[in-house]
Design a protein around this motif. Sequence first.
Motif, PDB file in Angstrom:
ATOM      1  N   VAL A   1      25.173 -99.843  66.019  1.00  0.00           N
ATOM      2  CA  VAL A   1      24.035 -99.193  65.379  1.00  0.00           C
ATOM      3  C   VAL A   1      23.618 -97.950  66.167  1.00  0.00           C
ATOM      4  O   VAL A   1      23.519 -97.994  67.398  1.00  0.00           O
ATOM      5  CB  VAL A   1      22.837-100.174  65.296  1.00  0.00           C
ATOM      6  N   GLY A   2      23.401 -96.863  65.466  1.00  0.00           N
ATOM      7  CA  GLY A   2      22.842 -95.659  66.082  1.00  0.00           C
ATOM      8  C   GLY A   2      21.433 -95.448  65.556  1.00  0.00           C
ATOM      9  O   GLY A   2      21.177 -95.636  64.371  1.00  0.00           O
ATOM     10  N   VAL A   3      20.508 -95.100  66.444  1.00  0.00           N
ATOM     11  CA  VAL A   3      19.146 -94.789  66.020  1.00  0.00           C
ATOM     12  C   VAL A   3      18.834 -93.355  66.434  1.00  0.00           C
ATOM     13  O   VAL A   3      18.962 -93.009  67.604  1.00  0.00           O
ATOM     14  CB  VAL A   3      18.118 -95.749  66.676  1.00  0.00           C
ATOM     15  N   VAL A   4      18.473 -92.545  65.457  1.00  0.00           N
ATOM     16  CA  VAL A   4      18.139 -91.149  65.735  1.00  0.00           C
ATOM     17  C   VAL A   4      16.646 -90.966  65.559  1.00  0.00           C
ATOM     18  O   VAL A   4      16.089 -91.373  64.537  1.00  0.00           O
ATOM     19  CB  VAL A   4      18.865 -90.217  64.740  1.00  0.00           C
ATOM     20  N   CYS A   5      15.977 -90.374  66.549  1.00  0.00           N
ATOM     21  CA  CYS A   5      14.552 -90.089  66.348  1.00  0.00           C
ATOM     22  C   CYS A   5      14.193 -88.701  66.850  1.00  0.00           C
ATOM     23  O   CYS A   5      14.742 -88.223  67.828  1.00  0.00           O
ATOM     24  CB  CYS A   5      13.665 -91.148  66.986  1.00  0.00           C
ATOM     25  N   LYS A   6      13.260 -88.070  66.151  1.00  0.00           N
ATOM     26  CA  LYS A   6      12.911 -86.676  66.443  1.00  0.00           C
ATOM     27  C   LYS A   6      12.133 -86.546  67.750  1.00  0.00           C
ATOM     28  O   LYS A   6      12.238 -85.543  68.438  1.00  0.00           O
ATOM     29  CB  LYS A   6      12.052 -86.110  65.298  1.00  0.00           C
ATOM     30  N   SER A   7      11.323 -87.568  68.068  1.00  0.00           N
ATOM     31  CA  SER A   7      10.579 -87.553  69.324  1.00  0.00           C
ATOM     32  C   SER A   7      11.243 -88.504  70.306  1.00  0.00           C
ATOM     33  O   SER A   7      12.314 -89.040  70.038  1.00  0.00           O
ATOM     34  CB  SER A   7       9.141 -87.988  69.083  1.00  0.00           C
ATOM     35  N   LEU A   8      10.601 -88.735  71.435  1.00  0.00           N
ATOM     36  CA  LEU A   8      11.071 -89.755  72.365  1.00  0.00           C
ATOM     37  C   LEU A   8      10.845 -91.118  71.724  1.00  0.00           C
ATOM     38  O   LEU A   8       9.940 -91.276  70.908  1.00  0.00           O
ATOM     39  CB  LEU A   8      10.287 -89.667  73.674  1.00  0.00           C
ATOM     40  N   LEU A   9      11.661 -92.080  72.118  1.00  0.00           N
ATOM     41  CA  LEU A   9      11.511 -93.428  71.563  1.00  0.00           C
ATOM     42  C   LEU A   9      10.121 -93.972  71.907  1.00  0.00           C
ATOM     43  O   LEU A   9       9.673 -93.870  73.044  1.00  0.00           O
ATOM     44  CB  LEU A   9      12.600 -94.343  72.131  1.00  0.00           C
ATOM     45  N   GLY A  10       9.465 -94.540  70.901  1.00  0.00           N
ATOM     46  CA  GLY A  10       8.152 -95.141  71.137  1.00  0.00           C
ATOM     47  C   GLY A  10       6.993 -94.203  70.857  1.00  0.00           C
ATOM     48  O   GLY A  10       5.842 -94.570  71.044  1.00  0.00           O
ATOM     49  N   LYS A  11       7.274 -92.970  70.419  1.00  0.00           N
ATOM     50  CA  LYS A  11       6.195 -92.016  70.150  1.00  0.00           C
ATOM     51  C   LYS A  11       5.952 -91.815  68.657  1.00  0.00           C
ATOM     52  O   LYS A  11       5.104 -91.016  68.276  1.00  0.00           O
ATOM     53  CB  LYS A  11       6.502 -90.648  70.770  1.00  0.00           C
ATOM     54  N   ALA A  12       6.711 -92.492  67.819  1.00  0.00           N
ATOM     55  CA  ALA A  12       6.584 -92.283  66.373  1.00  0.00           C
ATOM     56  C   ALA A  12       5.163 -92.592  65.921  1.00  0.00           C
ATOM     57  O   ALA A  12       4.396 -93.242  66.621  1.00  0.00           O
ATOM     58  CB  ALA A  12       7.570 -93.163  65.627  1.00  0.00           C
ATOM     59  N   HIS A  13       4.834 -92.145  64.725  1.00  0.00           N
ATOM     60  CA  HIS A  13       3.447 -92.183  64.290  1.00  0.00           C
ATOM     61  C   HIS A  13       2.904 -93.580  64.042  1.00  0.00           C
ATOM     62  O   HIS A  13       1.700 -93.761  63.913  1.00  0.00           O
ATOM     63  CB  HIS A  13       3.275 -91.323  63.046  1.00  0.00           C
ATOM     64  N   THR A  14       3.793 -94.570  63.996  1.00  0.00           N
ATOM     65  CA  THR A  14       3.327 -95.954  63.883  1.00  0.00           C
ATOM     66  C   THR A  14       2.338 -96.252  65.013  1.00  0.00           C
ATOM     67  O   THR A  14       1.417 -97.057  64.858  1.00  0.00           O
ATOM     68  CB  THR A  14       4.529 -96.913  63.926  1.00  0.00           C
ATOM     69  N   VAL A  15       2.525 -95.581  66.136  1.00  0.00           N
ATOM     70  CA  VAL A  15       1.640 -95.712  67.289  1.00  0.00           C
ATOM     71  C   VAL A  15       0.176 -95.478  66.909  1.00  0.00           C
ATOM     72  O   VAL A  15      -0.736 -96.051  67.493  1.00  0.00           O
ATOM     73  CB  VAL A  15       2.088 -94.694  68.370  1.00  0.00           C
ATOM     74  N   MET A  16      -0.038 -94.633  65.915  1.00  0.00           N
ATOM     75  CA  MET A  16      -1.391 -94.269  65.526  1.00  0.00           C
ATOM     76  C   MET A  16      -2.010 -95.259  64.544  1.00  0.00           C
ATOM     77  O   MET A  16      -3.175 -95.139  64.196  1.00  0.00           O
ATOM     78  CB  MET A  16      -1.406 -92.879  64.904  1.00  0.00           C
ATOM     79  N   ALA A  17      -1.216 -96.195  64.045  1.00  0.00           N
ATOM     80  CA  ALA A  17      -1.764 -97.194  63.133  1.00  0.00           C
ATOM     81  C   ALA A  17      -2.713 -98.058  63.940  1.00  0.00           C
ATOM     82  O   ALA A  17      -2.377 -98.519  65.019  1.00  0.00           O
ATOM     83  CB  ALA A  17      -0.656 -98.037  62.539  1.00  0.00           C
ATOM     84  N   GLU A  18      -3.903 -98.222  63.432  1.00  0.00           N
ATOM     85  CA  GLU A  18      -4.925 -98.826  64.274  1.00  0.00           C
ATOM     86  C   GLU A  18      -5.381-100.192  63.781  1.00  0.00           C
ATOM     87  O   GLU A  18      -5.435-101.163  64.515  1.00  0.00           O
ATOM     88  CB  GLU A  18      -6.112 -97.851  64.363  1.00  0.00           C
ATOM     89  N   GLY A  19      -5.648-100.276  62.472  1.00  0.00           N
ATOM     90  CA  GLY A  19      -6.398-101.427  61.943  1.00  0.00           C
ATOM     91  C   GLY A  19      -5.693-102.766  62.000  1.00  0.00           C
ATOM     92  O   GLY A  19      -6.261-103.743  62.467  1.00  0.00           O
ATOM     93  N   GLY A  20      -4.460-102.831  61.542  1.00  0.00           N
ATOM     94  CA  GLY A  20      -3.789-104.118  61.580  1.00  0.00           C
ATOM     95  C   GLY A  20      -2.674-104.259  60.567  1.00  0.00           C
ATOM     96  O   GLY A  20      -2.373-103.339  59.812  1.00  0.00           O
ATOM     97  N   ILE A  21      -2.045-105.434  60.594  1.00  0.00           N
ATOM     98  CA  ILE A  21      -0.914-105.755  59.719  1.00  0.00           C
ATOM     99  C   ILE A  21      -1.398-106.784  58.708  1.00  0.00           C
ATOM    100  O   ILE A  21      -1.829-107.873  59.087  1.00  0.00           O
ATOM    101  CB  ILE A  21       0.246-106.372  60.526  1.00  0.00           C
ATOM    102  N   ALA A  22      -1.297-106.446  57.417  1.00  0.00           N
ATOM    103  CA  ALA A  22      -1.750-107.380  56.389  1.00  0.00           C
ATOM    104  C   ALA A  22      -0.698-108.460  56.170  1.00  0.00           C
ATOM    105  O   ALA A  22       0.449-108.155  55.849  1.00  0.00           O
ATOM    106  CB  ALA A  22      -2.018-106.632  55.088  1.00  0.00           C
ATOM    107  N   ALA A  23      -1.085-109.698  56.374  1.00  0.00           N
ATOM    108  CA  ALA A  23      -0.171-110.818  56.151  1.00  0.00           C
ATOM    109  C   ALA A  23      -1.009-112.067  55.921  1.00  0.00           C
ATOM    110  O   ALA A  23      -1.902-112.362  56.707  1.00  0.00           O
ATOM    111  CB  ALA A  23       0.736-111.015  57.371  1.00  0.00           C
ATOM    112  N   ALA A  24      -0.698-112.787  54.849  1.00  0.00           N
ATOM    113  CA  ALA A  24      -1.505-113.946  54.483  1.00  0.00           C
ATOM    114  C   ALA A  24      -1.147-115.152  55.355  1.00  0.00           C
ATOM    115  O   ALA A  24      -0.568-116.127  54.894  1.00  0.00           O
ATOM    116  CB  ALA A  24      -1.311-114.269  53.000  1.00  0.00           C
ATOM    117  N   LEU A  25      -1.482-115.058  56.635  1.00  0.00           N
ATOM    118  CA  LEU A  25      -1.217-116.159  57.555  1.00  0.00           C
ATOM    119  C   LEU A  25      -2.172-117.320  57.299  1.00  0.00           C
ATOM    120  O   LEU A  25      -1.866-118.471  57.619  1.00  0.00           O
ATOM    121  CB  LEU A  25      -1.404-115.681  59.004  1.00  0.00           C
ATOM    122  N   GLY A  26      -3.350-116.980  56.767  1.00  0.00           N
ATOM    123  CA  GLY A  26      -4.338-118.024  56.508  1.00  0.00           C
ATOM    124  C   GLY A  26      -4.961-118.600  57.776  1.00  0.00           C
ATOM    125  O   GLY A  26      -5.432-119.729  57.774  1.00  0.00           O
TER     126      GLY A  26
END
Lengths: 248, 589
Positions: free
Chosen positions: B37-62
């Motif tokens: 597998v090759g992974v190409v990213c425009k920034s350094l690894l770990g800097k993608a904008h997912t980093v800015m997601a703040e609130g949470g992950i929606a999942a019906a864990l109950g």
Amino acid sequence: MKNGEVTFLVFRGEREKGIFKEYKIPYQEGMVVLDGILYIQSKLDGDMAVRWNCKAAKCGSCAAEINGKPSLMCKTKVKDLEQPIKVEPMRAYPHIKDLVSDTSWNMKTRRNMIQKIGFSPKKDANWRMKDQDIEKGREFRACIECGLCLDTCHVLREHKLFEKFIGPAYLTFAAYLETHPMDSANRLKWLKEEGGIMYCNITKCCTEACPEEIHITDNAIIPLKERVADEFFDPIRMIARKIFGGKS
Amino acid sequence: MSANDRYEIHQVDILVVGAGGAGLRAAIEAAKSGLKVGVVCKSLLGKAHTVMAEGGIAAALGNTDPEDNWKEHFRDTMYGGKFLNDWRFALKHAQLAPECVLELQEWGALFDRTEDGRILQRAFGGHSWRRLAHVGDRTGLEMIRTLQDKLLSFKNVDVFQEATIIHILKDGNSVSGAVGYWRETGRFLIFKTPAIILATGGMGKIYEVTSNSWEYTGSGYALALFAGAELRDMEFTQFHPTGMVWPPSVKGILVTEAVRGEGGRLYNSKKERFMQKYDPVRLELSTRDLVARSIYTEIKEGRGTEHGGVYLDVSHLPAEVVKKKLPGMYKQFLQFAGIDITKEPMEVAPTMHYTMGGVVVDPETQMTRVQGLFAAGEVASGLHGANRLGGNSLSDLLVFGKLAGKGAAEYVSSLKKEPKIDKGEVDFAIKDSLKYFEEKDGVSPYDIHDELKKTMQNLVGIFREEKDMKKALEKIYELKEKKIRVNGNVMFNPAWHLAIDLKFMLLCAECVTISALERKDSVGAHSRLDYPNESKEKYNQFIELKNGSIQLRKEPTLEVPDELKALLKVPPSRKWEERNGNKKNEKGE
């Protein structure tokens, strides 16, 4: 701010060679150093190399040295600085171009740690953890891998021991792994022999540089060093190890 | 220089483009198969904008509300999307999200906990139960670190940091490779690969006020179109209700919905809690499209703040709760705006945040109609319909990233012969990307970008009408014709990178505007002043390129099967409050 103008001296050049170039740019309320650099890039010198992403001190991309101090460009306010504002790349790392240095050592180091001493959950882990159990780990997890602590650390900056010492950021990573309530691995031998933890002599420069205010020295490094010392330099344990072998 | 000096060739089994949540999750699943597998990213690894997601992950864990389950989550997602979602995605998403969150936990993620030690969940707009697994207000950082570390545990993965893909190569109707470049040296990269997973995120950078970073240039949509795939519903651009407005330096930066999830209230300059007027039941936790429009209307009608926003207030909450649950916001406002949010209100206004539309893929495998071309995350479409619920993006990345990785691995394993790359196509892509250095009288790419951003901001914003959008389209065509000139050399040259990205951004802007013009009704995130009513027919709009020009067609939205229709009878509400009987307190002033 003379006539609403600020003066920047920005390091321009490739592979260590370069000069500080002067730019005069308009001041805007609330302006941070990164605003100035991006203004220069979009209006004056389009090929100015700089790393940035979130612009909110959350991703750790825009580390540089501002008036000699390792800082994030996105959270350093122009009005708090003496002028001219001198901006240069992190100097502990090899230089690439303008404000960009070669930080590939970071990923190499993290990857090596993960493959040798990565997170290793207990076989019977029930994944029930209380907030207070993960409090310590949470502090270390706030690390945004900006590299400012590594840039500051004299073991790396002056002595260039990149091959022998994983530096404050990755000792912080080790501290997260060690304090994870579900983890089962013992990393002390690796930290002593491969991680070079004993090179750290607790000058606390890293803690001062951390934009996330992680107590790197007090909370991550010192407890790890104490455990390594107890394990390997406690005379009674050393004798016990000689007699019984293996882990004590 | 000779061709060999100009590029290097890499052979991989699966190439993942992008290393945010979807790319990393896809790469992990692909790597599990043992393929290279090759992974190409425009920034350094770990800097993608997912980093800015703040609130949470929606999942019906109950965990927080035991009544919650996938049926409830499915219902909320469909209502949120105004039933323009492809129900197959909404179903898979609701069913698989919980196990994907538990996987993160088992890979080391430290979520906030319940009293009895399980993952704590918080309330969010449009969700009927407290559903978002979170880490204070830095969930994205925890998620990306966890995924990044898991990925790096595989030996069969190569990461190409700070590299950009500019062209997808094909052999007939099958993917055969990709052309890219190293940002550092400008040296070209040729990948020979039978499978590509696009996980390139969105296109916020075609707007002036956006929560997105420079990376969000819509390259994935454009690469997919050029390769022969289709896009769906590009008019559905989500304006997050709350971005910062002051100082100018941080305009557009996200203020997490968790602020409202934790009890934050919106006021106009007359101190009116105006959401009582727009959605008296769900108030601040209504869906994002509605809250964004309400805020915009308050500002437009003269009830805005000094800097052109409205107030978002948490000062009625105990200061220690604010600091514990919203530490990032507390710091962000103190640092950048000089405001202590435990004492004073924040000023906020809508900011371009997310693209609901995107690449059309199969719900099982995430493959496009191009053999070997996959897409997952924001760049793909189907799950969110006309409006995305907060928290459904992080779960989207996990669920469909995983499926894409699996889908690509299965595709590659079943291949009988290796597709070939066409050297002429490689040379053309390289030459085309270098033309900017040769233009003598071209304009700066930064100037074109500024014009594009202003055009989209002013003419294809929250409220739209035909005459504005026609103007926008003319402007886009004009900008497309302009010659761009880049100075300097190929070594880490952001002007050159931007020039290449502009080709993608302009195509995306064209797709958004054409789709928005063609949807002559108002639904979800798409509001027409000249067609204010919702259409009775549910339909989706598909775009493809034919001889280089955009073709749009409309199709009725896929009908939800009867057994699932039964789940959609009762609309979402704040059910945990209704159960606790404290609805009054929450609403009371």
